[in-house]
Design a protein around this motif. Structure first.
Motif, PDB file in Angstrom:
ATOM      1  N   VAL A 166      -4.545  45.770  37.723  1.00  0.00           N
ATOM      2  CA  VAL A 166      -5.604  44.780  37.943  1.00  0.00           C
ATOM      3  C   VAL A 166      -6.769  44.998  36.981  1.00  0.00           C
ATOM      4  O   VAL A 166      -6.926  46.079  36.405  1.00  0.00           O
ATOM      5  CB  VAL A 166      -6.130  44.817  39.401  1.00  0.00           C
ATOM      6  N   ASP A 167      -7.556  43.939  36.822  1.00  0.00           N
ATOM      7  CA  ASP A 167      -8.844  43.994  36.117  1.00  0.00           C
ATOM      8  C   ASP A 167      -8.744  44.363  34.644  1.00  0.00           C
ATOM      9  O   ASP A 167      -9.568  45.105  34.118  1.00  0.00           O
ATOM     10  CB  ASP A 167      -9.810  44.948  36.831  1.00  0.00           C
ATOM     11  N   VAL A 168      -7.741  43.856  33.959  1.00  0.00           N
ATOM     12  CA  VAL A 168      -7.652  44.024  32.508  1.00  0.00           C
ATOM     13  C   VAL A 168      -8.467  42.878  31.903  1.00  0.00           C
ATOM     14  O   VAL A 168      -8.323  41.728  32.315  1.00  0.00           O
ATOM     15  CB  VAL A 168      -6.191  43.951  32.018  1.00  0.00           C
ATOM     16  N   THR A 169      -9.323  43.174  30.937  1.00  0.00           N
ATOM     17  CA  THR A 169     -10.178  42.131  30.382  1.00  0.00           C
ATOM     18  C   THR A 169      -9.915  41.896  28.903  1.00  0.00           C
ATOM     19  O   THR A 169      -9.605  42.822  28.157  1.00  0.00           O
ATOM     20  CB  THR A 169     -11.666  42.472  30.565  1.00  0.00           C
ATOM     21  N   LYS A 170     -10.032  40.634  28.517  1.00  0.00           N
ATOM     22  CA  LYS A 170     -10.005  40.244  27.105  1.00  0.00           C
ATOM     23  C   LYS A 170     -11.101  39.204  26.945  1.00  0.00           C
ATOM     24  O   LYS A 170     -10.950  38.062  27.367  1.00  0.00           O
ATOM     25  CB  LYS A 170      -8.653  39.670  26.710  1.00  0.00           C
ATOM     26  N   LYS A 171     -12.220  39.618  26.393  1.00  0.00           N
ATOM     27  CA  LYS A 171     -13.417  38.786  26.301  1.00  0.00           C
ATOM     28  C   LYS A 171     -13.769  38.256  27.691  1.00  0.00           C
ATOM     29  O   LYS A 171     -14.067  39.034  28.573  1.00  0.00           O
ATOM     30  CB  LYS A 171     -13.220  37.684  25.266  1.00  0.00           C
ATOM     31  N   GLU A 172     -13.696  36.945  27.910  1.00  0.00           N
ATOM     32  CA  GLU A 172     -14.067  36.372  29.204  1.00  0.00           C
ATOM     33  C   GLU A 172     -12.898  36.270  30.178  1.00  0.00           C
ATOM     34  O   GLU A 172     -13.070  35.833  31.318  1.00  0.00           O
ATOM     35  CB  GLU A 172     -14.672  34.968  28.996  1.00  0.00           C
ATOM     36  N   ILE A 173     -11.707  36.651  29.737  1.00  0.00           N
ATOM     37  CA  ILE A 173     -10.499  36.472  30.552  1.00  0.00           C
ATOM     38  C   ILE A 173     -10.194  37.748  31.336  1.00  0.00           C
ATOM     39  O   ILE A 173     -10.225  38.846  30.792  1.00  0.00           O
ATOM     40  CB  ILE A 173      -9.294  36.091  29.666  1.00  0.00           C
ATOM     41  N   VAL A 174      -9.898  37.584  32.632  1.00  0.00           N
ATOM     42  CA  VAL A 174      -9.487  38.701  33.484  1.00  0.00           C
ATOM     43  C   VAL A 174      -7.985  38.566  33.722  1.00  0.00           C
ATOM     44  O   VAL A 174      -7.504  37.501  34.092  1.00  0.00           O
ATOM     45  CB  VAL A 174     -10.222  38.673  34.841  1.00  0.00           C
ATOM     46  N   VAL A 175      -7.250  39.652  33.496  1.00  0.00           N
ATOM     47  CA  VAL A 175      -5.791  39.630  33.620  1.00  0.00           C
ATOM     48  C   VAL A 175      -5.363  40.601  34.714  1.00  0.00           C
ATOM     49  O   VAL A 175      -5.848  41.728  34.781  1.00  0.00           O
ATOM     50  CB  VAL A 175      -5.117  40.035  32.288  1.00  0.00           C
ATOM     51  N   HIS A 176      -4.460  40.128  35.579  1.00  0.00           N
ATOM     52  CA  HIS A 176      -3.806  40.984  36.561  1.00  0.00           C
ATOM     53  C   HIS A 176      -2.308  40.901  36.265  1.00  0.00           C
ATOM     54  O   HIS A 176      -1.743  39.807  36.230  1.00  0.00           O
ATOM     55  CB  HIS A 176      -4.102  40.516  37.990  1.00  0.00           C
ATOM     56  N   VAL A 177      -1.682  42.043  36.018  1.00  0.00           N
ATOM     57  CA  VAL A 177      -0.249  42.068  35.695  1.00  0.00           C
ATOM     58  C   VAL A 177       0.541  42.103  36.999  1.00  0.00           C
ATOM     59  O   VAL A 177       0.314  42.965  37.852  1.00  0.00           O
ATOM     60  CB  VAL A 177       0.101  43.292  34.817  1.00  0.00           C
ATOM     61  N   MET A 178       1.461  41.144  37.145  1.00  0.00           N
ATOM     62  CA  MET A 178       2.169  40.941  38.407  1.00  0.00           C
ATOM     63  C   MET A 178       3.630  41.388  38.324  1.00  0.00           C
ATOM     64  O   MET A 178       4.263  41.288  37.271  1.00  0.00           O
ATOM     65  CB  MET A 178       2.130  39.457  38.793  1.00  0.00           C
ATOM     66  N   ASP A 179       4.153  41.838  39.466  1.00  0.00           N
ATOM     67  CA  ASP A 179       5.558  42.216  39.566  1.00  0.00           C
ATOM     68  C   ASP A 179       6.378  41.020  40.056  1.00  0.00           C
ATOM     69  O   ASP A 179       7.121  41.106  41.016  1.00  0.00           O
ATOM     70  CB  ASP A 179       5.719  43.406  40.517  1.00  0.00           C
ATOM     71  N   GLY A 180       6.203  39.900  39.409  1.00  0.00           N
ATOM     72  CA  GLY A 180       6.905  38.679  39.770  1.00  0.00           C
ATOM     73  C   GLY A 180       6.270  37.508  39.051  1.00  0.00           C
ATOM     74  O   GLY A 180       5.220  37.655  38.422  1.00  0.00           O
ATOM     75  N   VAL A 181       6.908  36.353  39.140  1.00  0.00           N
ATOM     76  CA  VAL A 181       6.427  35.159  38.455  1.00  0.00           C
ATOM     77  C   VAL A 181       5.909  34.178  39.504  1.00  0.00           C
ATOM     78  O   VAL A 181       6.625  33.829  40.441  1.00  0.00           O
ATOM     79  CB  VAL A 181       7.557  34.499  37.630  1.00  0.00           C
ATOM     80  N   ILE A 182       4.669  33.737  39.341  1.00  0.00           N
ATOM     81  CA  ILE A 182       4.087  32.754  40.253  1.00  0.00           C
ATOM     82  C   ILE A 182       4.504  31.365  39.777  1.00  0.00           C
ATOM     83  O   ILE A 182       4.195  30.964  38.646  1.00  0.00           O
ATOM     84  CB  ILE A 182       2.554  32.873  40.279  1.00  0.00           C
ATOM     85  N   MET A 183       5.235  30.642  40.632  1.00  0.00           N
ATOM     86  CA  MET A 183       5.722  29.300  40.274  1.00  0.00           C
ATOM     87  C   MET A 183       6.197  28.615  41.540  1.00  0.00           C
ATOM     88  O   MET A 183       6.431  29.261  42.558  1.00  0.00           O
ATOM     89  CB  MET A 183       6.866  29.406  39.264  1.00  0.00           C
ATOM     90  N   ASP A 184       6.361  27.303  41.458  1.00  0.00           N
ATOM     91  CA  ASP A 184       6.897  26.609  42.623  1.00  0.00           C
ATOM     92  C   ASP A 184       8.426  26.642  42.594  1.00  0.00           C
ATOM     93  O   ASP A 184       9.041  26.923  41.557  1.00  0.00           O
ATOM     94  CB  ASP A 184       6.343  25.189  42.742  1.00  0.00           C
ATOM     95  N   ALA A 185       9.032  26.360  43.733  1.00  0.00           N
ATOM     96  CA  ALA A 185      10.493  26.465  43.872  1.00  0.00           C
ATOM     97  C   ALA A 185      11.217  25.467  42.975  1.00  0.00           C
ATOM     98  O   ALA A 185      12.271  25.772  42.410  1.00  0.00           O
ATOM     99  CB  ALA A 185      10.888  26.241  45.328  1.00  0.00           C
ATOM    100  N   GLU A 186      10.637  24.297  42.794  1.00  0.00           N
ATOM    101  CA  GLU A 186      11.274  23.264  41.970  1.00  0.00           C
ATOM    102  C   GLU A 186      11.398  23.710  40.515  1.00  0.00           C
ATOM    103  O   GLU A 186      12.445  23.554  39.882  1.00  0.00           O
ATOM    104  CB  GLU A 186      10.443  21.980  42.057  1.00  0.00           C
ATOM    105  N   PHE A 187      10.319  24.296  39.983  1.00  0.00           N
ATOM    106  CA  PHE A 187      10.355  24.781  38.599  1.00  0.00           C
ATOM    107  C   PHE A 187      11.348  25.924  38.445  1.00  0.00           C
ATOM    108  O   PHE A 187      12.124  25.973  37.488  1.00  0.00           O
ATOM    109  CB  PHE A 187       8.953  25.227  38.167  1.00  0.00           C
ATOM    110  N   GLU A 188      11.355  26.838  39.393  1.00  0.00           N
ATOM    111  CA  GLU A 188      12.288  27.967  39.346  1.00  0.00           C
ATOM    112  C   GLU A 188      13.729  27.469  39.320  1.00  0.00           C
ATOM    113  O   GLU A 188      14.547  27.930  38.523  1.00  0.00           O
ATOM    114  CB  GLU A 188      12.065  28.885  40.549  1.00  0.00           C
ATOM    115  N   GLN A 189      14.043  26.512  40.181  1.00  0.00           N
ATOM    116  CA  GLN A 189      15.405  25.965  40.236  1.00  0.00           C
ATOM    117  C   GLN A 189      15.787  25.308  38.920  1.00  0.00           C
ATOM    118  O   GLN A 189      16.894  25.472  38.431  1.00  0.00           O
ATOM    119  CB  GLN A 189      15.523  24.941  41.373  1.00  0.00           C
ATOM    120  N   SER A 190      14.848  24.535  38.331  1.00  0.00           N
ATOM    121  CA  SER A 190      15.175  23.827  37.082  1.00  0.00           C
ATOM    122  C   SER A 190      15.411  24.801  35.943  1.00  0.00           C
ATOM    123  O   SER A 190      16.340  24.627  35.152  1.00  0.00           O
ATOM    124  CB  SER A 190      14.064  22.835  36.718  1.00  0.00           C
ATOM    125  N   VAL A 191      14.616  25.865  35.858  1.00  0.00           N
ATOM    126  CA  VAL A 191      14.796  26.853  34.784  1.00  0.00           C
ATOM    127  C   VAL A 191      16.109  27.594  34.959  1.00  0.00           C
ATOM    128  O   VAL A 191      16.878  27.759  34.006  1.00  0.00           O
ATOM    129  CB  VAL A 191      13.612  27.850  34.738  1.00  0.00           C
TER     130      VAL A 191
END
Length: 200
Positions: A166-191
């Motif tokens: 958590v809390d990795v910064t690049k200028k004004e951007i805050v990055v949290h590295v996740m152990d998964g992909v945030i997406m809706d079920a429809e997009f996951e199915q299509s990919v």
């Protein structure tokens, strides 16, 4: 004469007690006692992570993570829940060796763009902004609802996906590295269905 001396002693005694009490109150307020441990520290299931801001120069987000951040303006506040490369490989079958080849690059870029839409919020959200036991709701830049909570070790959980860092910064951007992909079920199915069709 004796009566007058007897009265002086009780008054002196009460005055002394008042002075001692005032001195004690002043000492306590000025020298504040240490705080009692919070719930978070009492539960010993995970090691407690101290929240500290880490610069992106000290962290490797991988090619896909870098791609996502390069799509955002660096001078505006954003929070991005970037999936780790292992998570992208596991959940969407994206790998650096295969997915970034010239013949697949455009498709990969489109997928990463969509993932950014699901996982970026137009504000700076540090782990310290989320209280333990609290569930906060934000809309991503694509309008997808994100439900953010904090685990007992200080890691964030977004739509039931736990962060690795958590809390990795690049200028004004805050990055949290996740152990998964945030997406809706429809997009996951299509990919995944596109990937399965390629393999056949």
């Amino acid at each position: 004469m004796k009566r007058r001396q007897a009265l002086k002693h009780p008054i002196a005694l009460v005055s002394m007690l008042v002075c001692v009490c005032c001195f004690f109150i002043v000492c306590v307020t000025v020298l504040k006692l240490p705080e009692a441990p919070t719930e978070e520290r009492e539960i010993g299931l995970y090691p407690i992570m101290r929240s500290r801001k880490v610069s992106l120069q000290d962290v490797n987000l991988g090619k896909f993570g870098e791609m996502m951040l390069d799509m955002l303006p660096q001078d505006l506040a954003f929070t991005v829940f970037v999936p780790s490369e292992d998570a992208l490989k596991r959940d969407l079958r994206l790998s650096v060796n295969d997915s970034l080849k010239p013949d697949k690059f455009n498709d990969t870029y489109a997928i990463v763009t969509r993932i950014l839409g699901f996982s970026a919020v137009p504000l700076a959200l540090y782990s310290a902004n989320v209280q333990l036991g609290e569930l906060v709701n934000y809309d991503s830049i694509s309008g997808y609802p994100l439900y953010v909570s904090k685990d007992i070790d200080g890691m964030l959980v977004v739509n039931r996906i736990r962060s690795e860092m958590v809390d990795v910064t690049k200028k004004e951007i805050v990055v949290h590295v996740m152990d998964g992909v945030i997406m809706d079920a429809e997009f996951e199915q299509s990919v995944l269905s596109d990937y399965d069709a390629e393999e056949d």
